[in-house]
Design a protein around this motif. Structure first.
Motif, mmCIF file in Angstrom:
data_model
loop_
_atom_site.group_PDB
_atom_site.id
_atom_site.type_symbol
_atom_site.label_atom_id
_atom_site.label_comp_id
_atom_site.label_asym_id
_atom_site.label_seq_id
_atom_site.Cartn_x
_atom_site.Cartn_y
_atom_site.Cartn_z
ATOM 1 N N GLN A 1 41.787 -1.034 -6.133
ATOM 2 C CA GLN A 1 41.940 -2.105 -7.351
ATOM 3 C C GLN A 1 41.746 -3.468 -6.923
ATOM 4 O O GLN A 1 41.086 -4.249 -7.520
ATOM 5 C CB GLN A 1 42.942 -1.523 -8.014
ATOM 6 N N GLU A 2 42.358 -3.770 -5.893
ATOM 7 C CA GLU A 2 42.590 -5.191 -5.381
ATOM 8 C C GLU A 2 40.922 -5.601 -4.660
ATOM 9 O O GLU A 2 40.649 -6.684 -5.117
ATOM 10 C CB GLU A 2 43.586 -5.526 -4.126
ATOM 11 N N ALA A 3 40.519 -4.392 -4.028
ATOM 12 C CA ALA A 3 39.179 -4.814 -3.587
ATOM 13 C C ALA A 3 38.509 -5.273 -4.698
ATOM 14 O O ALA A 3 37.331 -5.806 -4.572
ATOM 15 C CB ALA A 3 38.646 -3.759 -2.649
ATOM 16 N N ALA B 1 34.128 -12.612 -7.002
ATOM 17 C CA ALA B 1 32.636 -13.140 -6.123
ATOM 18 C C ALA B 1 31.718 -13.323 -7.390
ATOM 19 O O ALA B 1 30.788 -14.311 -7.244
ATOM 20 C CB ALA B 1 32.249 -12.025 -5.219
ATOM 21 N N ARG B 2 31.679 -12.174 -8.324
ATOM 22 C CA ARG B 2 30.500 -12.366 -9.302
ATOM 23 C C ARG B 2 31.024 -13.390 -10.340
ATOM 24 O O ARG B 2 29.928 -14.280 -10.598
ATOM 25 C CB ARG B 2 30.473 -10.814 -10.124
ATOM 26 N N GLN B 3 31.996 -13.706 -10.443
ATOM 27 C CA GLN B 3 32.495 -14.695 -11.523
ATOM 28 C C GLN B 3 32.194 -16.130 -10.910
ATOM 29 O O GLN B 3 31.614 -16.987 -11.543
ATOM 30 C CB GLN B 3 34.055 -14.618 -11.878
ATOM 31 N N ILE B 4 32.409 -16.290 -9.597
ATOM 32 C CA ILE B 4 32.033 -17.576 -8.887
ATOM 33 C C ILE B 4 30.671 -17.878 -8.989
ATOM 34 O O ILE B 4 30.283 -18.927 -9.353
ATOM 35 C CB ILE B 4 32.396 -17.337 -7.520
ATOM 36 N N ALA C 1 35.408 -10.099 2.067
ATOM 37 C CA ALA C 1 37.003 -9.928 2.335
ATOM 38 C C ALA C 1 37.431 -8.558 1.286
ATOM 39 O O ALA C 1 38.355 -7.812 1.846
ATOM 40 C CB ALA C 1 37.772 -10.977 1.847
ATOM 41 N N GLY C 2 36.843 -8.458 0.052
ATOM 42 C CA GLY C 2 37.226 -7.395 -0.757
ATOM 43 C C GLY C 2 36.813 -5.960 0.176
ATOM 44 O O GLY C 2 37.469 -4.982 0.100
ATOM 45 N N VAL C 3 35.754 -5.815 0.767
ATOM 46 C CA VAL C 3 35.301 -4.962 1.489
ATOM 47 C C VAL C 3 36.116 -4.498 2.706
ATOM 48 O O VAL C 3 36.535 -3.448 2.854
ATOM 49 C CB VAL C 3 34.017 -5.184 2.067
ATOM 50 N N LEU C 4 36.501 -5.528 3.489
ATOM 51 C CA LEU C 4 37.623 -5.233 4.607
ATOM 52 C C LEU C 4 38.858 -4.767 4.023
ATOM 53 O O LEU C 4 39.450 -3.883 4.592
ATOM 54 C CB LEU C 4 37.685 -6.726 5.233
ATOM 55 N N LEU C 5 39.346 -5.245 2.774
ATOM 56 C CA LEU C 5 40.397 -4.836 2.341
ATOM 57 C C LEU C 5 40.392 -3.370 1.971
ATOM 58 O O LEU C 5 41.488 -2.488 2.351
ATOM 59 C CB LEU C 5 40.835 -5.745 1.084
ATOM 60 N N ALA C 6 39.299 -2.972 1.443
ATOM 61 C CA ALA C 6 38.965 -1.680 1.076
ATOM 62 C C ALA C 6 39.165 -0.642 2.344
ATOM 63 O O ALA C 6 39.627 0.163 2.382
ATOM 64 C CB ALA C 6 38.067 -1.612 0.048
ATOM 65 N N LEU C 7 38.045 -1.083 3.097
ATOM 66 C CA LEU C 7 38.417 -0.370 4.285
ATOM 67 C C LEU C 7 39.610 -0.346 5.339
ATOM 68 O O LEU C 7 39.884 0.945 5.680
ATOM 69 C CB LEU C 7 37.194 -0.918 5.449
ATOM 70 N N GLU D 1 26.155 -3.355 -2.567
ATOM 71 C CA GLU D 1 26.206 -2.457 -1.253
ATOM 72 C C GLU D 1 27.832 -2.441 -1.110
ATOM 73 O O GLU D 1 28.527 -1.406 -0.730
ATOM 74 C CB GLU D 1 25.577 -3.125 -0.215
ATOM 75 N N ALA D 2 28.595 -3.908 -1.342
ATOM 76 C CA ALA D 2 29.906 -3.812 -1.205
ATOM 77 C C ALA D 2 30.621 -2.888 -2.324
ATOM 78 O O ALA D 2 31.548 -2.110 -2.021
ATOM 79 C CB ALA D 2 30.239 -5.186 -1.565
ATOM 80 N N GLU D 3 29.973 -2.784 -3.324
ATOM 81 C CA GLU D 3 30.576 -1.788 -4.231
ATOM 82 C C GLU D 3 30.368 -0.182 -3.860
ATOM 83 O O GLU D 3 31.269 0.393 -4.116
ATOM 84 C CB GLU D 3 29.858 -2.009 -5.677
ATOM 85 N N ARG D 4 29.360 -0.268 -3.413
ATOM 86 C CA ARG D 4 29.219 1.220 -2.758
ATOM 87 C C ARG D 4 30.292 1.540 -1.689
ATOM 88 O O ARG D 4 30.661 2.815 -1.799
ATOM 89 C CB ARG D 4 27.770 1.411 -2.182
ATOM 90 N N ILE D 5 30.580 0.764 -0.986
ATOM 91 C CA ILE D 5 31.597 0.972 0.052
ATOM 92 C C ILE D 5 32.962 1.060 -0.527
ATOM 93 O O ILE D 5 33.742 2.179 -0.156
ATOM 94 C CB ILE D 5 31.529 -0.091 1.167
#
Length: 126
Positions: free
Chosen positions: A6-8, A15-18, A45-51, A111-115
């Motif tokens: 959820q945090e990721a 990022a989209r908002q920015i 950073a969100g991708v790394l957090l999720a991983l 792609e980030a969303e896919r991960i």
């Protein structure tokens, strides 16, 4: 574990908002590279957090891109390829270079969303 996902997702939303609020898209290009860089960094950073939710902690030193690649190579080659693309797009092209192409940002975020979804599915069945 789900909190991490959820945090990721929140990072990706940020990022989209920015990009939509600050980067000033015109004719398929962002006008302000500062915000492209900020959005790229936030999404990566969100991708790394999720991983991290799946891969856990590294025994010594800081994690780096090679560590993530090695861990993912053991788990899922498709996600490894996806991660390499995200690293190149979000981290290098956007975060460092401020690539103004909106299509690049869009592809990287997708792609980030896919991960992140892969992590979510993997942790849901674990």
């Amino acid at each position: 574990m789900m909190d991490t996902v959820q945090e990721a997702k929140r990072y990706l939303d940020n990022a989209r908002q920015i990009l939509s609020d600050k980067a000033q898209k015109e004719d398929g290009y962002y006008q302000d590279s500062k915000y492209v860089k900020m959005a790229g960094h936030t999404a990566y950073a969100g991708v790394l957090l999720a991983l991290d939710g799946v891969l856990g902690k590294k025994s010594k030193g800081r994690k780096d891109v090679e560590w993530y690649k090695q861990q993912l190579a053991k788990l899922d080659k498709r996600v490894l390829n996806s991660f390499v693309g995200v690293y190149d797009t979000l981290h290098l092209s956007m975060s460092y270079d401020g690539n103004p192409l909106a299509s690049v940002a869009s592809a990287g975020l997708q792609e980030a969303e896919r991960i992140i979804n892969w992590v979510e599915n993997r942790t849901a069945t674990a």
